[in-house]
Motif scaffolding. Structure first.
Motif, short mmCIF file in Angstrom:
data_model
loop_
_atom_site.label_atom_id
_atom_site.label_comp_id
_atom_site.label_asym_id
_atom_site.label_seq_id
_atom_site.Cartn_x
_atom_site.Cartn_y
_atom_site.Cartn_z
N VAL A 206 92.61 -27.96 12.35
CA VAL A 206 92.28 -26.79 13.18
C VAL A 206 90.81 -26.90 13.57
N ARG A 207 90.55 -27.05 14.84
CA ARG A 207 89.17 -27.21 15.32
C ARG A 207 88.46 -25.86 15.32
N LEU A 208 87.32 -25.80 14.67
CA LEU A 208 86.57 -24.55 14.54
C LEU A 208 85.54 -24.44 15.66
N SER A 209 85.35 -23.22 16.14
CA SER A 209 84.35 -22.98 17.18
C SER A 209 82.95 -22.85 16.61
N PHE A 210 82.87 -22.47 15.31
CA PHE A 210 81.58 -22.31 14.65
C PHE A 210 81.74 -22.67 13.19
N TRP A 211 80.74 -23.34 12.65
CA TRP A 211 80.73 -23.69 11.23
C TRP A 211 79.31 -24.00 10.82
N ALA A 212 78.90 -23.49 9.70
CA ALA A 212 77.56 -23.78 9.20
C ALA A 212 77.64 -24.02 7.70
N ASP A 213 77.13 -25.16 7.31
CA ASP A 213 77.14 -25.57 5.90
C ASP A 213 75.71 -25.57 5.40
N MET A 214 75.50 -25.06 4.19
CA MET A 214 74.17 -25.01 3.61
C MET A 214 74.06 -26.02 2.48
N GLY A 215 73.62 -27.22 2.80
CA GLY A 215 73.45 -28.23 1.78
C GLY A 215 72.04 -28.29 1.23
N SER A 216 71.06 -27.98 2.07
CA SER A 216 69.65 -28.07 1.71
C SER A 216 68.93 -26.81 2.16
N PRO A 217 67.75 -26.53 1.61
CA PRO A 217 67.03 -25.30 1.98
C PRO A 217 66.74 -25.17 3.47
N TRP A 218 66.50 -26.29 4.15
CA TRP A 218 66.24 -26.19 5.59
C TRP A 218 67.51 -25.84 6.36
N ASP A 219 68.68 -26.18 5.83
CA ASP A 219 69.93 -25.72 6.44
C ASP A 219 70.04 -24.20 6.32
N LEU A 220 69.63 -23.69 5.18
CA LEU A 220 69.65 -22.24 4.94
C LEU A 220 68.84 -21.52 6.01
N LEU A 221 67.66 -22.03 6.29
CA LEU A 221 66.79 -21.37 7.27
C LEU A 221 67.38 -21.47 8.68
N GLY A 222 68.00 -22.59 9.01
CA GLY A 222 68.59 -22.74 10.34
C GLY A 222 69.72 -21.77 10.59
N VAL A 223 70.61 -21.60 9.59
CA VAL A 223 71.71 -20.65 9.74
C VAL A 223 71.19 -19.22 9.77
N HIS A 224 70.19 -18.96 8.96
CA HIS A 224 69.56 -17.64 8.93
C HIS A 224 69.06 -17.25 10.32
N GLU A 225 68.45 -18.18 11.02
CA GLU A 225 67.93 -17.89 12.37
C GLU A 225 69.05 -17.43 13.30
N GLU A 226 70.20 -18.11 13.22
CA GLU A 226 71.33 -17.75 14.07
C GLU A 226 71.84 -16.35 13.72
N MET A 227 71.97 -16.05 12.45
CA MET A 227 72.55 -14.78 12.02
C MET A 227 71.63 -13.60 12.27
N MET A 228 70.34 -13.85 12.29
CA MET A 228 69.39 -12.76 12.53
C MET A 228 69.55 -12.18 13.94
N ARG A 229 70.09 -12.96 14.86
CA ARG A 229 70.25 -12.48 16.23
C ARG A 229 71.33 -11.41 16.35
N GLU A 230 72.12 -11.24 15.28
CA GLU A 230 73.24 -10.31 15.34
C GLU A 230 73.00 -9.04 14.52
N ILE A 231 71.79 -8.83 14.00
CA ILE A 231 71.56 -7.67 13.15
C ILE A 231 71.58 -6.38 13.97
N ILE A 232 71.94 -5.29 13.30
CA ILE A 232 71.97 -3.97 13.93
C ILE A 232 70.74 -3.18 13.47
N PRO A 233 69.92 -2.68 14.40
CA PRO A 233 68.69 -1.98 14.00
C PRO A 233 69.00 -0.71 13.22
N GLU A 234 68.18 -0.46 12.18
CA GLU A 234 68.35 0.72 11.34
C GLU A 234 67.02 1.00 10.65
#
Length: 401
Positions: A206-234
């Motif tokens: 099954v081909r995935l449209s999105f996937w992010a794997d965190m193997g190293s700390p710099w991977d963590l920061l890269g995925v974090h950047e993407e997810m921060m764009r979706e936060i809801i202000p509060e």
């Protein structure tokens, strides 16, 4: 009803020093443990029954998620007592699974639409993703939607498709697991149990449209950047006069944003923090609970965990900092090479042009310290005033000036 089994027992040795006091799946992304992001995606796909396979640091997982009642779901726990591979981890749930189930590695991020597509596929099935560096993963070859080959970390990959660590199985997988033997690294590998399916041409991809794997700390920061764009202000805290807030910003309860501070979203400030006066929080930053970012300090595109202080006149850029740290006044973390090249850490190319440092828990800096790009600082280190830090420091290192 389909059960979701999530493998969350591993330490994540390549994530050290960040996993020194917490399992990998509890590392934060956009203000939440990565496992919570995965859980939420599976819930959005309609699954409410979960089994977590836990081991290293399991108390933090159990305490955070409980039995799932707060989310309206059911979570059961099974402990993998020894780290003997993914195959061994899956065998621990055999007494609890009697029908089709979804299996996920706990250290990744998925979209719910891809999970829904997987659930509509006849088992056995495996999620695959297109990667620009497939040699780092299990390389998959396919004929239509049938998987024809799986080769781990090939130096000469036969395709750009990789195993995404997402599976749909029937209980028959346990019989296949009984036939495998330990790999050269002494572990029972789930992928070895898939070879019969591949040979019989019954394993679908099954081909995935999105996937992010965190193997190293710099991977963590890269995925974090993407997810921060979706936060809801509060805004739940106290915002004093003279504070400027632009973009999407989350502010936790009990937090005080002091006068003269400038918050530029997307950014997240946890609960019970003190920000300012005159602090500059730049986009992509997530600050944990009970932190202090003080006068004239600037934080940019970084993850800062609970109870860490950056009190005054300091700069942190593109970095991941653990909990309970304190940066002395005037401490600066560099995040860009003069030649603008990608950052190399321990011989590994991070593929990032900007990356500062990875700092473990309980690290204390004296005043006016400088941290060079790509530095790794272990847990419980003590860095004397006016020190230059570069390369890798092991846990409990003491630098005196």
């Amino acid at each position: 009803m389909t059960v979701c089994v999530i493998l969350a027992a591993g330490e994540g040795k390549r994530m050290r020093p960040l996993t020194g006091s917490r399992p990998k799946v509890m590392l934060p992304l956009a203000g939440r443990p990565m496992l919570e992001h995965l859980l939420n995606a599976v819930m959005d796909a309609g699954i409410t029954d979960f089994i977590f396979v836990v081991g290293y640091g399991e108390a933090s997982v159990r305490n955070f998620f409980g039995d799932g009642t707060s989310k309206g779901i059911s979570i059961r726990y099974v402990t993998q007592k020894r780290q003997q591979g993914t195959g061994d981890a899956l065998m621990t749930v055999r007494p609890h699974v009697h029908s089709q189930f979804l299996l996920l590695n706990g250290d990744m991020v998925l979209h719910s639409d891809d999970i829904k597509a997987m659930l509509k596929t006849p088992a056995p099935a495996m999620g695959v993703f297109t990667s620009n560096h497939p040699q780092d993963y299990g390389v998959v070859t396919m004929d239509g939607d049938i998987i024809t080959g799986l080769e781990e970390k090939s130096l000469h990959p036969k395709s750009d498709l990789i195993n995404a660590g997402m599976y749909l199985f029937e209980p028959g997988i346990f019989e296949e697991l009984e036939t495998i033997r330990p790999s050269p690294r002494g572990e029972l590998e789930l992928t070895d149990a898939l070879m019969t399916y591949i040979q019989n041409k019954t394993l679908r991809g099954v081909r995935l449209s999105f996937w992010a794997d965190m193997g190293s700390p710099w991977d963590l920061l890269g995925v974090h950047e993407e997810m921060m764009r979706e936060i809801i202000p509060e805004h739940q805290g106290v915002i004093e006069e003279g504070v400027i807030i632009k973009g999407d910003v989350q502010i936790g309860s009990g937090t005080v944003i002091m006068s003269g501070s400038y918050l530029e979203g997307p950014c997240i400030i946890g609960a019970d923090c003190k920000i300012g006066p005159h602090a500059y929080i730049r986009p992509g930053t997530a600050i944990g609970n009970a932190c202090h970012i003080g006068h004239s300090s600037e934080i940019k595109n970084s993850i800062i965990m609970d109870k860490t202080n950056v009190p005054h006149f300091s700069y942190v850029g593109d970095s991941v900092i653990g909990s309970g740290c304190n940066l002395g006044a005037g401490t600066k973390i560099a995040n860009l090479r003069h030649d603008k090249g990608t950052i190399i850490i321990g011989g590994t190319d991070t593929r990032r042009r900007k990356f500062g440092a990875v700092i473990g828990d309980d690290v204390l800096f004296g005043i006016n310290c400088s941290v060079n790009v790509g530095s790794i600082i272990g847990n419980h280190c003590r860095i004397g005033p006016h020190s230059l830090v570069e390369g890798k420091l092991e846990d409990h290192t003491v630098i005196r000036r």
